[in-house]
Motif scaffolding. Structure first.
Motif: not given
Length: 125
Positions: A15, A56, A60, A62, A64, A81, A83, A91, A93, A95
Motif C-alpha cells: 500500500y 485504504i 479491503t 486495495f 482506494d 467504480q 464502490y 474511485s 481500486q 491492488k
C-alpha cells in the motif's frame, strides 16, 4: 514531518508504494493541486475544493483513489467504480502498482481538475 507524509510512511507494503506512486503522479500532473491532511487521510484540493482522496478502507485489500466528483466522470472513464454505493464519489481500486495505467490516470486527473475548476462547489449531492 507533515501529517500526510507520516500517513504514507505508516502504511504497510504494498500500500505504501502504491500510495506514494499515486501521490507522485497527482502532484506531477496537477501543479496547482494542494495536498492536505483531512479526516486522517490525504486529500488533494484545487483551491478550497477537494478533488481526490486516497485511503485504504477497512476490510479491503486495495488502495482506494477516490474522486469527489467522480459521478460526472464515470461515462468517459468507466474504470471509476461506485464502490460501497456512494452518491457522488467514484474511485479506482489499486491492488498492485502494475494495475494502474499511468497514461489513463493522467487523463482522468486532467479531466477531474478541469471539472472541479468549472464547478461552483465540490460536494453537490
Amino acid at each position: 514531518m507533515k501529517p500526510v507524509d507520516a500517513y504514507f510512511l505508516e502504511q504497510k507494503e504494498p500500500y505504501r508504494s502504491i500510495m506514494l506512486y499515486v501521490r507522485e503522479v497527482i502532484l506531477k500532473t496537477l501543479p496547482n493541486v494542494q495536498e492536505r491532511y483531512s479526516y486522517k487521510i490525504p486529500f488533494y484540493n484545487i483551491g478550497k475544493k477537494p478533488m481526490i482522496y486516497i485511503n485504504i478502507l477497512k476490510g479491503t485489500d486495495f488502495v482506494d483513489v477516490a474522486f469527489v466528483q467522480g459521478i460526472l466522470l464515470e461515462k468517459d472513464f468507466p474504470e471509476l467504480q461506485n464502490y460501497n454505493n456512494r452518491k457522488q464519489v467514484r474511485s479506482i481500486q489499486i491492488k498492485h502498482i502494475e494495475d494502474l495505467d499511468e497514461h489513463r490516470f493522467v487523463m482522468l486527473l486532467q479531466a477531474a481538475g478541469k471539472q472541479l475548476e468549472q464547478s461552483k462547489k465540490a460536494w453537490f449531492i
